[in-house]
Enzyme design. Structure first.
Site, PDB file in Angstrom:
ATOM      1  N   TYR A  98      55.489  26.400  20.607  1.00 30.59           N
ATOM      2  CA  TYR A  98      55.337  26.430  22.064  1.00 30.59           C
ATOM      3  C   TYR A  98      56.376  25.546  22.758  1.00 30.59           C
ATOM      4  O   TYR A  98      56.953  25.910  23.767  1.00 30.59           O
ATOM      5  CB  TYR A  98      53.933  25.979  22.478  1.00 30.59           C
ATOM      6  CG  TYR A  98      52.896  27.073  22.376  1.00 30.59           C
ATOM      7  CD1 TYR A  98      52.928  28.168  23.230  1.00 30.59           C
ATOM      8  CD2 TYR A  98      51.886  27.009  21.436  1.00 30.59           C
ATOM      9  CE1 TYR A  98      51.978  29.170  23.149  1.00 30.59           C
ATOM     10  CE2 TYR A  98      50.925  28.005  21.348  1.00 30.59           C
ATOM     11  CZ  TYR A  98      50.969  29.095  22.211  1.00 30.59           C
ATOM     12  OH  TYR A  98      50.032  30.071  22.127  1.00 30.59           O
ATOM     13  N   GLU A 197      37.273  24.541  -6.957  1.00 29.64           N
ATOM     14  CA  GLU A 197      37.659  25.510  -5.921  1.00 29.64           C
ATOM     15  C   GLU A 197      36.723  25.430  -4.722  1.00 29.64           C
ATOM     16  O   GLU A 197      37.180  25.357  -3.587  1.00 29.64           O
ATOM     17  CB  GLU A 197      37.601  26.932  -6.517  1.00 29.64           C
ATOM     18  CG  GLU A 197      37.753  28.031  -5.476  1.00 29.64           C
ATOM     19  CD  GLU A 197      37.376  29.429  -5.993  1.00 29.64           C
ATOM     20  OE1 GLU A 197      37.123  29.579  -7.205  1.00 29.64           O
ATOM     21  OE2 GLU A 197      37.341  30.362  -5.174  1.00 29.64           O
ATOM     22  N   ASP A 249      35.837  30.159  -9.667  1.00 27.17           N
ATOM     23  CA  ASP A 249      35.061  31.331 -10.048  1.00 27.17           C
ATOM     24  C   ASP A 249      35.831  32.100 -11.123  1.00 27.17           C
ATOM     25  O   ASP A 249      37.057  31.985 -11.217  1.00 27.17           O
ATOM     26  CB  ASP A 249      34.876  32.261  -8.833  1.00 27.17           C
ATOM     27  CG  ASP A 249      33.780  31.781  -7.905  1.00 27.17           C
ATOM     28  OD1 ASP A 249      32.911  31.002  -8.351  1.00 27.17           O
ATOM     29  OD2 ASP A 249      33.775  32.207  -6.738  1.00 27.17           O
TER      30      ASP A 249
END
Lengths: 369, 369
Positions: A98, A197, A249
């Site tokens: 910006y 995780e 996982d």
């Protein structure tokens, strides 16, 4: 490794600008010499087990119609970052986008209908160019990101003159800041680093003080890790020689997260040298665990096409390719199409993960690297 | 407010089970009396400015074919939570789902082809039933979630016997744990609480020590806040009487995040009584700020159809409906279809947000409630 001191950062940024100014003062056509960040200039360093940027550089010429915009964007960004450093402020990359975005005008102030940049991808790309050209990470340049990491364990750090004991935070943890290199790690009394995780598993292991009972450092990047969590893991491995175990996982998304901690992303190889932990070990959940730990059929989730596609991509990553065990795991995953979550281990009791699975796998050396 | 002590939690859970056991011992058809969690049983308390659960309860009968499964699921979950509390472990709701998932068999061990539950929505629903029936939050029952919040400022807390100064964490912050009620807030030396939506803005304001210069507590829930961040904000308002200001992007998603801190979600009204901060003030970025702070056209993003749809939904929320200013803001958003990010303020300089925008709006009372 500590971050370069503020004056050194400013010096390197100024030097980059001075080179261009000197060219102009000498009456030469100004250009920048920028290391090429393409896949073609990415090298797999077998010995260091890391993707590194090759030595190829490109000239970005001001008087080349195809490159002048990018040249000007780079100079504009360099100016903004230097401005921030001199003011001692810490903008985000979105702030820089910006702050630098405006519509170009000619000498008479007439609107030329063209913006300095239209999209943050453009401003981010020149930040990366400045990183590789100066050898500074964006964190060294004082840029902030949405840091996600949490850490706890028997270690202490010094930051802004304050000493923080990461074993005295009660039920909470230390929220890892954007610039990990601004922290001085004073003391680490732990046998290993356990990276989990999932944020909720971190909460659970922390509330039960797993790290105290098992003398380890517990850390999470909450899914796909951010830069500062990776940097923290890397520093603990590099400076304190601690083994690093990653618990995710048992699916290709989890394997990929492990891969990010270990080696980083293929397209941002220049970061690996600072952020990757090439000796990180995968603790699980592995595909072979499904049989070994008798995970009930009920708990097994069918892999989606996307999971399989991702696993096939991982087969081609150099750090997986060189590992016989990983080739077996990934091929088994593709063949069986079965995935399993860490929480499925709770089927064996609430304490199975912390009292049996993690300590046994570590003591028996049943990790995959 | 502190969490009820462990023995009290166990006592309340046991009592629920004992009621059913007593029914059986008396030879009665067992049932549970559960407060109804539907929208129809949700009441807008004008005075407290909160959605509360009404007094309607429903009987869940074991000998009712339509309800027996849910009855058994509730008893199974009660057993699992009690098991966890007695063992002193802290599972996640996903752990509980796996721990309780199994296939039913008849007396002879024959597989009945039906699972206790097939989906986590089923096990979560009975956790909520147990929450409203016992008046305990899941955190009080020792359940963990993926806590996201970060906090820093002139305050100290006690947790697990350790005193933590939240003004002595260097560049980092305190990672808020799942169970905020397990923390004792010892001391707060601040004039207000500033809640920032975006994690990266939190990093920036923390690195620049905004909270020290402005004597406030700085907190972020990183986008849509989790339960423990909301609980922390609520406690600072309720116990320390601090004004709470919320800073988000200027779009319907940001307005919604403010709404979650202020009043919670319409479908989980029973949580509001513990998690909501009905007097939270919206600091910005507001739609009227676009003109007031002369945000360049370049920085304005066109609202999508989804943004407008969401804004129209917000028009019907009771806590917005009663505010003339909010009706104006939301209608202006829908009419103009313009949104703007916090970072757009950097167009006025890197220090504009921290040196001008936030302190001016607060000192002039230019917030919306």
């Amino acid at each position: 490794m500590q971050a370069p001191p503020e004056e050194e950062v400013i010096r390197r940024l100024e030097e980059l600008g001075r080179r261009v100014a000197d060219q102009i003062l000498r009456g030469e056509a100004p250009y920048l010499e920028v290391p090429v960040r393409t896949l073609a200039n990415t090298i797999w360093d077998k010995k260091r087990k890391m993707l590194l940027l090759g030595s190829k550089t490109a000239r970005r010429e001001f008087f080349d119609v195809g490159e002048s915009k990018r040249f000007m964007q780079t100079i504009l960004m360099l100016k903004l970052i230097l401005e921030a450093r001199r003011e001692g402020v810490h903008p985000t990359i979105r702030d820089l986008y910006y702050r630098g975005k405006h519509t170009l005008t000619d000498k008479s102030g007439k609107n030329l209908g063209e913006n300095t940049w239209d999209d943050q991808r453009e401003s981010n790309a020149v930040i990366q160019d400045i990183e590789v050209t100066t050898g500074l990470l964006r964190e060294h340049m004082g840029l902030m990101h949405d840091a996600k990491g949490r850490i706890v364990g028997n270690m202490s750090i010094r930051s802004k003159g304050q000493v923080i004991e990461l074993s005295r935070l009660g039920s909470g943890a230390y929220a890892i800041p954007s610039n990990v290199d601004s922290l001085e790690i004073l003391d680490v009394k732990a046998d290993y680093v356990l990276v989990v995780e999932k944020g909720a598993i971190f909460e659970q292991l922390n509330e039960d003080e797993f790290w105290r009972k098992n003398n380890c450092i517990l850390i999470t990047g909450k899914g796909q890790p951010d830069r500062s969590t990776r940097r923290m893991v890397r520093r603990l491995w590099e400076e304190f020689d601690l083994p690093v175990y990653v618990l995710t996982d048992g699916d290709s998304y989890g394997f990929y997260i492990y891969s990010v901690y270990k080696s980083g992303s293929i397209t941002l190889s220049y970061e690996s040298e600072r952020l990757a932990t090439p000796e990180a070990r995968f603790l699980g959940v592995s595909v072979t665990d499904i049989e070994k730990y008798k995970i009930p059929k009920n708990f097994i989730i069918k892999a989606t096409e996307r999971d399989i596609k991702r696993a096939k991509e991982l087969l081609n990553y150099p750090w997986f390719k060189e590992s016989k065990r990983w080739m077996e795991e990934l091929n088994l995953f593709i063949e069986k199409g079965q995935k399993v979550e860490i929480e499925a281990l709770s089927g064996h009791g609430f304490r199975f993960l912390s009292n049996t699975y993690i300590p046994e796998k570590i003591s028996k050396g049943e990790w995959i690297a």
